[in-house]
Design a protein around this motif. Sequence first.
Motif, mmCIF file in Angstrom:
data_model
loop_
_atom_site.group_PDB
_atom_site.id
_atom_site.type_symbol
_atom_site.label_atom_id
_atom_site.label_comp_id
_atom_site.label_asym_id
_atom_site.label_seq_id
_atom_site.Cartn_x
_atom_site.Cartn_y
_atom_site.Cartn_z
ATOM 1 N N SER A 34 0.946 -1.233 -0.061
ATOM 2 C CA SER A 34 -0.024 0.008 -0.168
ATOM 3 C C SER A 34 0.722 1.428 -0.054
ATOM 4 C CB SER A 34 -0.950 0.034 1.189
ATOM 5 O OG SER A 34 -1.910 1.089 1.419
ATOM 6 N N MET A 35 2.037 1.312 0.929
ATOM 7 C CA MET A 35 2.827 2.416 0.799
ATOM 8 C C MET A 35 3.604 2.846 -0.637
ATOM 9 S SD MET A 35 4.390 2.076 4.770
ATOM 10 C CE MET A 35 5.097 3.590 4.583
ATOM 11 N N ARG A 36 4.011 1.504 -1.223
ATOM 12 C CA ARG A 36 4.639 1.579 -2.442
ATOM 13 C C ARG A 36 3.698 2.137 -3.481
ATOM 14 N NH1 ARG A 36 6.232 -2.533 -5.604
ATOM 15 N NH2 ARG A 36 7.601 -1.153 -6.531
ATOM 16 N N THR A 37 2.389 2.003 -3.536
ATOM 17 C CA THR A 37 1.449 2.440 -4.334
ATOM 18 C C THR A 37 1.170 4.001 -4.085
ATOM 19 O OG1 THR A 37 0.392 0.152 -4.626
ATOM 20 C CG2 THR A 37 -0.782 2.140 -5.327
ATOM 21 N N ASP A 38 1.029 4.162 -2.906
ATOM 22 C CA ASP A 38 0.486 5.488 -2.510
ATOM 23 C C ASP A 38 1.693 6.573 -2.646
ATOM 24 O OD1 ASP A 38 -1.344 7.587 -1.458
ATOM 25 O OD2 ASP A 38 -0.795 7.223 0.429
ATOM 26 N N LEU A 39 2.936 6.042 -2.165
ATOM 27 C CA LEU A 39 3.904 7.023 -2.365
ATOM 28 C C LEU A 39 4.765 6.999 -3.358
ATOM 29 C CD1 LEU A 39 4.713 6.389 1.490
ATOM 30 C CD2 LEU A 39 3.506 8.314 0.654
ATOM 31 N N ALA A 40 4.637 5.918 -4.549
ATOM 32 C CA ALA A 40 5.388 5.704 -5.565
ATOM 33 C C ALA A 40 6.852 5.383 -5.285
ATOM 34 C CB ALA A 40 5.282 6.987 -6.529
ATOM 35 N N TRP A 41 7.038 4.604 -4.424
ATOM 36 C CA TRP A 41 8.396 3.831 -4.090
ATOM 37 C C TRP A 41 8.771 2.875 -5.082
ATOM 38 C CZ3 TRP A 41 7.971 2.903 1.940
ATOM 39 C CH2 TRP A 41 7.821 4.162 2.725
ATOM 40 N N SER A 42 10.298 2.709 -5.121
ATOM 41 C CA SER A 42 10.866 1.533 -5.744
ATOM 42 C C SER A 42 11.117 0.526 -4.823
ATOM 43 C CB SER A 42 12.012 2.044 -6.868
ATOM 44 O OG SER A 42 13.163 2.551 -5.606
ATOM 45 N N TYR A 43 11.454 -0.683 -5.196
ATOM 46 C CA TYR A 43 11.833 -1.651 -4.284
ATOM 47 C C TYR A 43 13.105 -1.062 -3.545
ATOM 48 C CZ TYR A 43 8.611 -5.186 -6.052
ATOM 49 O OH TYR A 43 7.481 -5.783 -6.376
ATOM 50 N N THR A 44 13.871 -0.323 -4.081
ATOM 51 C CA THR A 44 15.116 0.262 -3.294
ATOM 52 C C THR A 44 14.947 1.158 -2.181
ATOM 53 O OG1 THR A 44 16.410 -0.174 -5.275
ATOM 54 C CG2 THR A 44 17.295 1.422 -3.568
ATOM 55 N N ASP A 45 13.428 1.962 -2.432
ATOM 56 C CA ASP A 45 13.185 2.792 -1.577
ATOM 57 C C ASP A 45 12.568 1.959 -0.430
ATOM 58 O OD1 ASP A 45 13.723 5.274 -2.951
ATOM 59 O OD2 ASP A 45 11.970 5.154 -4.100
ATOM 60 N N ALA A 46 12.029 0.874 -0.832
ATOM 61 C CA ALA A 46 11.085 0.217 0.112
ATOM 62 C C ALA A 46 12.116 -0.747 1.040
ATOM 63 C CB ALA A 46 10.253 -0.869 -0.720
ATOM 64 N N GLY A 47 13.271 -1.084 0.621
ATOM 65 C CA GLY A 47 14.203 -1.709 1.297
ATOM 66 C C GLY A 47 14.952 -0.765 2.114
ATOM 67 N N ALA A 48 15.000 0.602 1.663
ATOM 68 C CA ALA A 48 15.858 1.431 2.512
ATOM 69 C C ALA A 48 14.997 1.783 3.659
ATOM 70 C CB ALA A 48 16.090 2.687 1.728
ATOM 71 N N MET A 49 13.788 1.588 3.936
ATOM 72 C CA MET A 49 13.010 1.772 4.805
ATOM 73 C C MET A 49 13.574 0.747 6.182
ATOM 74 S SD MET A 49 11.058 4.260 5.275
ATOM 75 C CE MET A 49 10.866 5.610 4.118
ATOM 76 N N ASN A 50 13.707 -0.433 5.586
ATOM 77 C CA ASN A 50 14.091 -1.675 6.651
ATOM 78 C C ASN A 50 15.493 -1.589 6.862
ATOM 79 O OD1 ASN A 50 11.653 -2.742 7.801
ATOM 80 N ND2 ASN A 50 11.902 -4.855 6.766
ATOM 81 N N THR A 51 16.258 -0.900 5.975
ATOM 82 C CA THR A 51 17.787 -1.011 6.248
ATOM 83 C C THR A 51 17.792 0.120 7.393
ATOM 84 O OG1 THR A 51 18.499 -1.659 4.009
ATOM 85 C CG2 THR A 51 19.835 0.040 5.320
ATOM 86 N N ALA A 52 17.060 1.187 7.278
ATOM 87 C CA ALA A 52 17.086 2.211 8.187
ATOM 88 C C ALA A 52 16.827 1.860 9.607
ATOM 89 C CB ALA A 52 16.278 3.535 8.035
ATOM 90 N N ASN A 53 15.420 0.798 9.688
ATOM 91 C CA ASN A 53 15.247 0.386 10.959
ATOM 92 C C ASN A 53 16.560 -0.822 11.384
ATOM 93 O OD1 ASN A 53 13.725 -2.671 12.070
ATOM 94 N ND2 ASN A 53 13.046 -0.543 12.772
ATOM 95 N N ALA A 54 17.059 -1.313 10.637
ATOM 96 C CA ALA A 54 18.375 -2.237 10.986
ATOM 97 C C ALA A 54 19.268 -1.226 11.438
ATOM 98 C CB ALA A 54 18.555 -3.099 9.609
ATOM 99 N N LEU A 55 19.693 -0.597 10.823
ATOM 100 C CA LEU A 55 20.955 0.607 11.153
ATOM 101 C C LEU A 55 20.568 1.028 12.569
ATOM 102 C CD1 LEU A 55 23.477 1.985 10.469
ATOM 103 C CD2 LEU A 55 22.008 3.884 9.462
ATOM 104 N N GLY A 56 19.272 1.324 12.758
ATOM 105 C CA GLY A 56 19.093 1.714 14.066
ATOM 106 C C GLY A 56 19.271 0.747 15.272
#
Length: 389
Positions: A34-56
């Motif tokens: 739903s977020m990818r569709t609404d916010l026009a994210w690529s898979y790289t953008d989507a992966g960056a979100m969980n990479t950010a969580n993992a970095l934290g």
Amino acid sequence: MSIRTSLWIAAGLAMAPAIALGLARFAYALLLPSMRTDLAWSYTDAGAMNTANALGYLVGALIASQAATRFGAKRAFLAGLLLTAATLLASGLTASFTWLIILRVIAGITGAVAFVIGAAFTVAAVPRNKPASIPLAMGVYLGGGGLGIVISALVVPPLLALAGWRGGWIILGAVSFLGAVVALPALRRIQAPAPRPQGDGQKGWSLRFLLPVVVSYGLFGAGYIAYMTFIVAYLRSRGLDAFDISVFWACLGTASLIAAFLWSPLLARFKAGWGLVAALGIVTTGALLPVVFDGKTAAFFSAWLFGGSFLAVVAAVTSFAGKAVKPHALTAVIAALTVSFGLGQCIGPVLSGAISDGPHGVQTGLLLSAGILLIGAIVAIFQREPTLN
């Protein structure tokens, strides 16, 4: 303290993995399409979100031991839960990519602090003369992650149709606040791990001895998080509808809850790194199934195999640490293991996301995930059994 009391405490402390893993990290996969569709994210953008969580999460693992020492282990644990809940709630109030990234980082930091301290509490609650009970206690504790997955499967998909992904984040935050309250009775009862004895100049553990487990755990972090990030998006692309996804996610979470009791006697019997090898082998098989075979049957088998073994990897690693290190070193060694795990998680989502943006799609990213998990299982073979704690 009796084993029954130890398990009761572990069940209360299990709110840490329920919030930090089940709700703050894994539930993102349900919101991602739903977020990818609404916010026009690529898979790289989507992966960056969980990479950010993992970095934290990596930062949180690095500071967990110091936070427990400076503020008190119980205060740090509770603060970690409450702050994680607050970040989930706030994630439903913004569509800014920058702010969502920042909130994912903060959730990773605070979640890791709570998880590491909670794991050390759980191992410390088991009587030292009954080390064979550590896997069961850790299974109960880590079962909280499965509980979080089941809860998210029940509450998030219906909300997506009514309130979109924003409503999903808000309800996850509200449930997390409730989970922090549930943890309070166990938190009052537990005693922090004993400090280093006076005159004992040893830190109580050896990185060189634990190196195969440390490396294997890092590879697991890289491999499993790619699956957990992208499997829902992949299954949606293969024709599974919202109901199928809810069932898939509920199966995965239920399997991880049941596995706490199935794996504990096995992990108590395995020597050296073989418990980790067995768990990673089944995780790898579960990750491969939906990529190699098409259809709902393969997806649901994947949910049961992957869900029934991925938290067993964490239990195997933590249980081994409980046997291999001195009591006063538990928080520090669990933090060190979580650092390796966190490094893997930082690499996994963005690497898999970048590959998934390529010509062969997310299927290639999931194949990479399974390959990394297999390498982790091979590395764990080289871990020796501790001779004396």
